[in-house]
Design a protein around this motif. Structure first.
Motif: not given
Length: 303
Positions: A18-20, A32-33, A102
């Protein structure tokens, strides 16, 4: 009576990062995850069909490794028959790395592994004549798809081709395909006709018909899906939802579609609507297999 479906395809262990936003070339971004799950286009499609209560068989290959055992257990746990899955001791099980931003959009890197070592000779096609539908994609070799489709067609089984990821199609595979289900990008790459509006969708379907494929469904993401058979042509708008993760949306569509479709395609409009509903649920959840809905969830969804 439930449809009898086989999926010839890929089994991958997915790692979702997971990235922005997506990184620019040469850029390093924080993640991020991290999540790990069973996946692969073939696996997703088979489980989507099984969760819509189709009798589902999987034809494919894993490595003789821990990841392969995880994939076999996952398929069994989801009521998919794994008796036609081979284990290859020479290559690892396939894997995929998914970048998820995101906005719910993704980019995917796939290592074929055991999926790419499938051959026409290694396929277990026992009982194929008992099927209603045989589905395949392009995460396994087209030579294997050709062998399976040829045998299926000879037995009167309907064949569904999901040309993803998009590649040039073996000419011999075209007349062995009853229904092709690309997204708009894949369709344009295969026909040379950009998908922009209803007329261009009809032109794509006509191009596929000239290639020898009589029936077409083109998925166009949040807009909906176009369908064309000899008897009926139409467009089914997508359900309006807040998408969190589009991973497996197309695979959910195909598995759900095949679970409902009649062999003569006479209910293609209703089956497309059901598949659209299934996909609309998938994109509201995170992950590939965990996001695929059951038949009860699809039938009871609001909207």
């Amino acid at each position: 009576m439930a449809n009898k479906i086989a999926v010839l395809g890929s089994l991958n262990v997915d790692t979702t990062l997971s990235v922005q936003r997506m990184p620019a070339p040469g850029e390093t971004l924080a993640v991020a995850g991290v999540k790990h799950a069973a996946g692969g286009k073939g696996g997703n499609q088979a489980i989507a069909a099984a969760r819509s209560q189709a009798n589902t068989l999987f034809i494919g290959q894993v490595g003789r490794d821990e990841a392969g055992q995880m994939m076999l257990k996952t398929m069994k746990d989801n009521n998919v028959d794994v008796s036609h899955i081979n284990e290859d001791a020479t290559v690892p099980t396939g894997s995929a790395t998914i970048l998820l931003d995101a906005n719910g959009q993704n980019e995917i890197l796939v290592f074929g592994g055991a999926n790419q070592s499938i051959t026409a000779e290694s396929l277990n096609l026992k009982g194929i004549a008992d099927l209603d539908f045989l589905i395949t994609q392009f995460e396994t070799p087209q030579a294997a798809a050709l062998a399976a489709f040829t045998e299926a067609k000879a037995a009167g089984v309907r064949t569904i081709l999901n040309p993803a990821p998009a590649h040039e199609i073996l000419p011999e595979l075209l007349p062995q395909t009853d229904l092709i289900v690309p997204n708009e990008t894949e369709s344009a790459l295969l026909t040379g006709i950009e998908v922009t509006d209803l007329d261009s969708m009809k032109a794509n379907a006509a191009a596929f018909k000239r290639m020898g494929i009589p029936n077409t469904i083109i998925t166009v993401g949040s807009r909906g899906a176009f369908f064309a058979t000899a008897a009926k042509t139409g467009f089914m708008p997508a359900y309006k939802v807040n998408a969190k993760d589009t991973t497996a949306a197309g695979d959910t569509f195909i598995g759900a579609l095949a679970s409902q479709l009649k062999r003569d395609f006479s209910n293609i409009e209703a089956a497309t609507q059901y598949a659209q509903r299934a996909s609309s649920i998938t994109v509201q959840r995170y992950g590939a297999l965990p996001s695929i809905p059951t038949r009860d969830e699809i039938l009871n969804a609001e909207g």
